[in-house]
Design an enzyme around this catalytic site. Structure first.
Site, PDB file in Angstrom:
ATOM      1  CE1 TYR A   1      -4.024   2.174   0.696  1.00  0.00           C
ATOM      2  CE2 TYR A   1      -2.357   3.480   1.833  1.00  0.00           C
ATOM      3  CZ  TYR A   1      -3.619   3.366   1.269  1.00  0.00           C
ATOM      4  OH  TYR A   1      -4.467   4.450   1.268  1.00  0.00           O
TER       5      TYR A   1
ATOM      6  CB  ILE B   1     -32.765  12.884  18.877  1.00  0.00           C
ATOM      7  CG1 ILE B   1     -33.823  11.810  18.682  1.00  0.00           C
ATOM      8  CG2 ILE B   1     -31.722  12.451  19.881  1.00  0.00           C
ATOM      9  CD1 ILE B   1     -33.269  10.561  18.009  1.00  0.00           C
TER      10      ILE B   1
ATOM     11  CE  LYS C   1     -28.410  10.597  22.368  1.00  0.00           C
ATOM     12  NZ  LYS C   1     -27.108  11.160  22.727  1.00  0.00           N
TER      13      LYS C   1
ATOM     14  NE  ARG D   1     -25.884  18.044  17.115  1.00  0.00           N
ATOM     15  CZ  ARG D   1     -26.858  17.208  16.756  1.00  0.00           C
ATOM     16  NH1 ARG D   1     -27.975  17.703  16.238  1.00  0.00           N
ATOM     17  NH2 ARG D   1     -26.723  15.921  16.890  1.00  0.00           N
TER      18      ARG D   1
ATOM     19  CE  LYS E   1     -28.356  10.645  27.141  1.00  0.00           C
ATOM     20  NZ  LYS E   1     -27.836  12.030  27.294  1.00  0.00           N
TER      21      LYS E   1
ATOM     22  CB  CYS F   1       2.281   2.752  57.200  1.00  0.00           C
ATOM     23  SG  CYS F   1       0.899   1.619  56.915  1.00  0.00           S
TER      24      CYS F   1
END
Length: 695
Positions: A37, A84, A122, A143, A323, A424
């Site tokens: 390729y 939506i 979704k 968008r 959802k 500790c």
């Protein structure tokens, strides 16, 4: 023969390279090696460099070109990118509510047949609109506000899954096909990207969605090209000159035939029952998906019915997103607590204002280590993003600079050492952190209650004190969670156990209890090297323990050795020497050792020698064991070789001096013969050892 016409050859190369890219990135069915390729790609690059007029927008070479921009040009969507409607109800009724609303809008009665729906994933990514003219990609827009987005085509060309030219005659004849879909980042690619960011001391990303969105909006396409982005198509916008299929499911099939990646996780359902089944099916497998989703989408399948239903405000009436519970939420970091693990690792844990995330209420989350806290710049009092996916332990992924609340002064930078005052929290021993390590650790391995179970199991192991019958479930009963209920607090307490006490434990009858007491008594007679290994000193394995025992000959001499004296031991470097010195510098550890000696543990000590080993005839020889010996076990033969100064390896090489072979020896024996290595059976081995010891 290749065509001599450059234009013809360039067209052929474009076609071949686009075909192989489609098979590699979309179908995952490569047909040629990467090197081939690359060779074809370089040939096309050379042709276009020599004949610039041959370069076309759909050429594979255009994926890696493009100058950095000062900003993105606005794009007015011919068909708005609508949002939506969402349903967050995790009950089955969400599917039935959607179906009832659709039937009501269409004026259907209960006697009418069920409506055909589709259900698909979704995706949790960045919405994108791809505009193709005569099949060639000419524009890619975000968008934005739904009406106007930004042209990011230079960056989108770097995503190998997105075809620069659509496949098929219909697509290439169409005046416009605008494909809607989602840019996302796979989880494994996201993890690899963040790991690379950490290696280069650069800021890590909060989640795959943020990483994908940030990559798409890079002003320099070269940076986007370095980010592993992927794409799924899920619909169309503006279409001119192509008759759309009659259903949404057939539309998805058509887009796939055009060379666009379409997710296979989708179904057709007659009525709402199949929608809910799909929701549950994906919920059970959500965490195993290679990418993030935040729900499933139900759509009316018939495009004619979609047109009849139309839109309300900015949302289509014919679709809804069902959802899943949110996997990320914002809450407040109330404090940072420190947990001590079974091996002494100190892990900071976030104490959070309780928040419902990932389907459960979370009040604590892992912070991994101090470096991670500082990398994310987390401080007590911060608003933080908490992520929980399925059964994954909740984690704090970032602090939020602004959430609309009143700004407050941030707390101090976190320091684990300062918070614990160097001790500790479980036992008060010194905490240490080695160079190039991310974790702090407790150095009181023999005394620390948090490490008690792990210390006992290691101490009792076959290669250590070899205490038969002291297994995991019994140790659980001996140590308990509460100090007041525990029968064993330190290793020395094991030798104070009595048969009648043990008989009161689960699954411990008279015989089992007596056998354990007998095993404990047998273990009192041990070698110094086994005892050293049983202490669980960090970085001190079996071989190092044997080297230390040979070199010093005495536990007391070893316990008081300086770093320089320790480093004089074979294969003991600065890290191991420091670990040994830290272990014996803890008074708690020394107290347990003295108690073990008081309980009767004994071994033969020698004078030792700081410069040479005692009589060890096999010093400098490497042995390999293979097959089954007549009377010796592998472990016995190994101990005999190492006691005589030899080294046992797991594989045959040119450095191997002898191979000790039994029956069913296998490939190691064949390799030894090929290399001309001396091969001994058990009798020859014992004779060889005896003859050298007699010298």
């Amino acid at each position: 023969m290749f065509p001599t016409d450059p234009a013809q050859r360039a067209a052929e190369l474009r076609s071949v390279l686009n075909e192989h890219a489609y098979r590699y990135y979309v179908l995952d069915e490569p047909q040629i090696p990467d090197a081939e390729y690359d060779r074809l790609f370089q040939e096309l690059q050379s042709l276009e460099a020599a004949h610039p007029q041959l370069s076309t927008p759909d050429s594979p070479t255009q994926r890696v070109l493009g100058q950095a921009l000062e900003g993105f040009a606005p794009v007015v969507h011919a068909v708005p990118m609508r949002s939506i409607r969402t349903e967050t109800d995790t009950e089955a009724r969400a599917a039935w509510v959607f179906d009832a609303r659709i039937r009501r809008e269409l004026g259907l009665t209960p006697q009418d047949p069920p409506i055909e729906y589709t259900a698909e994933l979704k995706f949790d990514g960045l919405a994108l609109s791809l505009r193709y003219t005569q099949g060639v990609l000419v524009q890619a827009a975000t968008r934005g506000d739904g009406e106007t987005g930004e042209d990011v085509i230079q960056n989108i060309r770097t995503i190998r899954q997105i075809p620069l030219r659509l496949r098929g005659v219909q697509a290439q004849l169409a005046e416009v096909i605008e494909v809607r879909g989602e840019v996302y980042m796979r989880r494994d690619d996201f993890d690899a990207l963040n790991e690379s960011q950490r290696r280069h001391s650069e800021k890590t990303f909060v989640n795959p969605r943020n990483a994908a969105a940030g990559a798409v909006r890079q002003l320099d396409p070269a940076i986007t090209a370095q980010r592993p982005l992927s794409f799924f198509a899920y619909g169309v916008g503006d279409v001119q000159g192509w008759v759309l299929p009659s259903t949404h499911s057939r539309l998805m099939d058509a887009l796939q035939e055009m060379g666009l990646p379409v997710c296979d996780q989708r179904i057709i359902s007659q009525g709402p029952e199949g929608l809910w089944a799909f929701y549950e099916h994906i919920a059970a497998r959500r965490d195993a998906l290679p990418f993030d989703i935040d729900g499933v989408v139900y759509k009316v399948n018939s495009r004619r019915l979609q047109q009849d239903l139309g839109f309300v405000s900015r949302e289509p009436r014919w679709a809804v997103a069902h959802k899943y519970p949110a996997q990320e939420m914002v809450t407040r970091l109330l404090g940072i607590e420190i947990q001590v693990g079974r091996t002494g690792k100190l892990t900071p844990v976030a104490k959070l204002a309780p928040i419902f995330v990932g389907g459960t209420t979370v009040s604590h989350a892992t912070l991994h280590n101090e470096d991670e806290i500082r990398r994310k710049d987390l401080r007590v009092g911060d608003e933080v993003i908490v992520r929980r996916a399925g059964d994954v332990i909740p984690q704090v992924v970032a602090h939020v600079s602004s959430t609309g609340h009143e700004p407050r002064e941030r707390g101090p930078v976190f320091s684990l050492y300062t918070q614990l005052a160097g001790q500790c929290p479980a036992c008060g021993s010194t905490i240490v952190r080695e160079d190039n390590e991310a974790d702090w650790r407790c150095s009181g391995g023999l005394f620390c209650p948090a490490q008690r179970k792990q210390a006992i199991l290691h101490f009792a192991g076959r290669r250590a004190m070899n205490i038969e019958g002291l297994g995991d479930k019994l140790v659980d009963q001996l140590v308990k969670d509460s100090d007041s209920d525990a029968l064993v607090h330190t290793l020395a307490d094991l030798y104070r156990l009595q048969s009648r006490t043990l008989r009161g434990l689960d699954r411990m009858g008279q015989r089992s209890a007596d056998n354990l007491i007998e095993a404990l008594n047998r273990s009192k007679h041990v070698t110094l090297s086994r005892f050293l290994f049983s202490l669980g000193i960090r970085h001190v394995g079996e071989t190092t323990a044997k080297d230390l025992a040979r070199h010093f000959g005495s536990l007391n001499r070893l316990m008081h050795a300086s770093l320089e004296e320790l480093r004089a031991v074979k294969d003991v470097g600065p890290v191991v020497a420091q670990s040994i010195r830290i272990f014996f510098d803890q008074a708690h550890n020394c107290d347990v050792i003295y108690q073990l000696q008081a309980a009767g543990i004994r071994w033969e000590e020698s004078e030792g020698n700081m410069t040479t080993h005692p009589l060890q005839p096999l010093v400098g020889t490497t042995w390999v064991l293979t097959g089954t010996l007549p009377s010796l076990s592998r472990e016995q033969a190994k101990e005999m070789i190492e006691a005589a100064g030899g080294k046992v390896s797991g594989s045959v090489s040119k450095k191997t001096k002898f191979v000790l072979a039994g029956t069913d020896a296998g490939s190691k024996l064949d390799k030894a013969r090929d290399l001309g290595i001396t091969i001994l059976d058990e009798a020859s081995f014992i004779q060889h050892l005896a003859s050298h010891q007699a010298m």
